[in-house]
Design an enzyme around this catalytic site. Sequence first.
Site, PDB file in Angstrom:
ATOM      1  N   LYS A  99       0.843  -1.205   0.000  1.00  0.00           N
ATOM      2  CA  LYS A  99       0.000   0.000   0.000  1.00  0.00           C
ATOM      3  C   LYS A  99       0.872   1.246   0.000  1.00  0.00           C
ATOM      4  CE  LYS A  99      -3.333   2.475   2.972  1.00  0.00           C
ATOM      5  NZ  LYS A  99      -4.277   2.376   4.115  1.00  0.00           N
TER       6      LYS A  99
ATOM      7  N   ASP B  42      -2.795   9.885   4.070  1.00  0.00           N
ATOM      8  CA  ASP B  42      -4.207   9.486   4.167  1.00  0.00           C
ATOM      9  C   ASP B  42      -4.969  10.425   5.089  1.00  0.00           C
ATOM     10  OD1 ASP B  42      -6.642   8.241   4.220  1.00  0.00           O
ATOM     11  OD2 ASP B  42      -5.987   6.521   5.424  1.00  0.00           O
TER      12      ASP B  42
ATOM     13  N   LYS C 109     -10.690  12.205   8.366  1.00  0.00           N
ATOM     14  CA  LYS C 109     -10.243  11.731   9.678  1.00  0.00           C
ATOM     15  C   LYS C 109     -10.236  12.885  10.678  1.00  0.00           C
ATOM     16  CE  LYS C 109      -7.031   8.056   8.217  1.00  0.00           C
ATOM     17  NZ  LYS C 109      -7.769   6.947   8.830  1.00  0.00           N
TER      18      LYS C 109
ATOM     19  N   ASP D 220       1.406   6.037   5.813  1.00  0.00           N
ATOM     20  CA  ASP D 220       0.454   5.095   5.225  1.00  0.00           C
ATOM     21  C   ASP D 220       0.986   4.446   3.942  1.00  0.00           C
ATOM     22  OD1 ASP D 220      -1.952   3.847   5.760  1.00  0.00           O
ATOM     23  OD2 ASP D 220      -3.154   5.240   4.563  1.00  0.00           O
TER      24      ASP D 220
ATOM     25  N   ASP E 260     -12.409   6.633   3.445  1.00  0.00           N
ATOM     26  CA  ASP E 260     -11.252   6.365   4.293  1.00  0.00           C
ATOM     27  C   ASP E 260     -10.820   4.898   4.216  1.00  0.00           C
ATOM     28  OD1 ASP E 260      -9.200   6.952   5.995  1.00  0.00           O
ATOM     29  OD2 ASP E 260     -10.435   7.058   7.812  1.00  0.00           O
TER      30      ASP E 260
ATOM     31  N   GLU F  55      -9.546   3.467   1.797  1.00  0.00           N
ATOM     32  CA  GLU F  55      -8.951   3.654   0.466  1.00  0.00           C
ATOM     33  C   GLU F  55      -7.874   2.629   0.166  1.00  0.00           C
ATOM     34  OE1 GLU F  55      -7.852   5.061   3.123  1.00  0.00           O
ATOM     35  OE2 GLU F  55      -5.694   4.807   2.896  1.00  0.00           O
TER      36      GLU F  55
ATOM     37  N   ARG G 165      -7.691  -0.605   0.676  1.00  0.00           N
ATOM     38  CA  ARG G 165      -8.165  -1.844   0.029  1.00  0.00           C
ATOM     39  C   ARG G 165      -8.534  -1.588  -1.430  1.00  0.00           C
ATOM     40  NH1 ARG G 165     -12.664  -2.496   4.558  1.00  0.00           N
ATOM     41  NH2 ARG G 165     -10.916  -1.589   5.686  1.00  0.00           N
TER      42      ARG G 165
END
Length: 500
Positions: A268, A273, A280, A291, A350, A352, A354
């Site tokens: 990833k 993020d 968030k 992230d 959020d 994101e 996956r």
Amino acid sequence: MKVSVKKGRIEKIPSEAIFLPHFADNDKLGYSAQLLDKATGGLLTEVIGTGDFKGELHQTYILLTRQAIPAKRILLVGCGRKSNFNLVKLRAVIVKAGQKVRDLGWKSLTIPLSPEIIEGVPLEDLAQVYVEGIYSGLYRFTQFRTTERKRVKELEQLTLVGEDGVNLKRVREGVNRGEIISDSLSLVRDLVSSPSNKITPTMLAETAQRIARENGLRCKVLGLAQIKKLGMGAFLAVAKGSQEPAKFITLEYRPKVKGAKTIALVGKGITFDSGGISLKPSKDMDKMKADMAGGAVVMGVIQAVSQLNLSLHVVAIIPATENLPSGSAYKPGDVISSFSGQTIEVTSTDAEGRLILADAIAYSLKYHPSAIIDVATLTGACIIALGDYVTGILGNDDDLMAQVKKASRVTGEMVWELPLLEEYFEYLKSDIADFKNAGGREAGTIQGAIFLSKFVKNRPWVHLDIAGTAWIDKDKPYHAKGATGIGVRLLVQVLRQLSE
Ligand code: BES
Ligand code: MN
Ligand code: ZN
């Protein structure tokens, strides 16, 4: 730093310090300690007799040798009780020594290679652990300091000393492995620590190109137009909200031997993020620069794999983008078409990670991998379940899972399996698309993995959720705070096993 391996008597070698581990419950000194004790006129016996140094785990004590031996100091490090000691504790003890060396600015260190410290561990593995531990303890992230960088004195010489009869060639192999893995670990820790204005998707791609150049790997970087053309709708949806151009990065290592198995590593690469429109909370949002840790890990792993010349064909895939809210950002409720053809209802922007992994995993199938391993800071739920010490693992193949657990026992990077049961797909059922990307707070880590499982087409696959372990907020005996590089040593070990 230069690492040398020598045969000889530990008490005869000059250096700024000798590292000497000591157990709390050993009345008798170990072999090297006896030699040093004798040469210093009983210095060790005397100090231990005072009770000032008891050998408690991680306790340190510095002795000046006052010219009794050519080494200026003896750095005693406590190992706790011998019966409780293991490779994981040894690593922590060595990291501690490395930190001491760094803090005091010593230029040279000597380590006796005592096979008796843990029975049954081959000397070359021990050498590898020593080298990795010292490098890890020395590590600090100073790239963005203008003051500290000049002050930092580096350890210049690390010497491992073996007793007569030690197989120096094999020890050198262990040292070499340790150096390769440490290099890759430092690279990963630097990347993860770097803020998102310094490590953008573009800069991540440039790093990949540099790694490729330096190690003879193939590197392919796809830009927006190509990503669009390929139909990576899930990756594209996440990338839409950001002004930073997204990059789909592929690194490929081909071994010299023919017919090697293909392993796909997918990481990833969210360089920041914010959560997107499902924004968030601002507390700790700065940590979301990390992230992209999964992406950094697979880049580090493929570098190490190529330097180790493993007999495996390895493809590392890193979808890299920011996840930001803006007028062009994807929105909750949107339905998107993934590269696999399956449609996804976005219930949270959020979730994101996956989405970008879904397209990257589906893309990896074109290499016909015999195993797919993805690494991601995927879910906050994994931090709730396992904290910052244990990485969550889920997968569809018992053999591959067993390989990861076995590697974990060797490297000390802890993992714990969570159940990947089809029943959990219930959470992701959508009224309007094939499934949705998030289904509430329950079993969050499993939901993430179940989502990814829809893209692996029954290939053997393991998912590593490093949300809790990629970054730690407090110093630990085995790690300084900040980016840990967790996953690098584990996956290099997995790949070594798979290449055998
Ligand atoms: N990157 C986060 C997960 C994360 C959280 C990593 C904290 C490290 C520390 C991920 O993209 C995320 O936001 N996940 C959501 C999923 C949810 C919306 C289903 C989460 O965990 O809240
Ligand atoms: Mn997120
Ligand atoms: Zn994320």
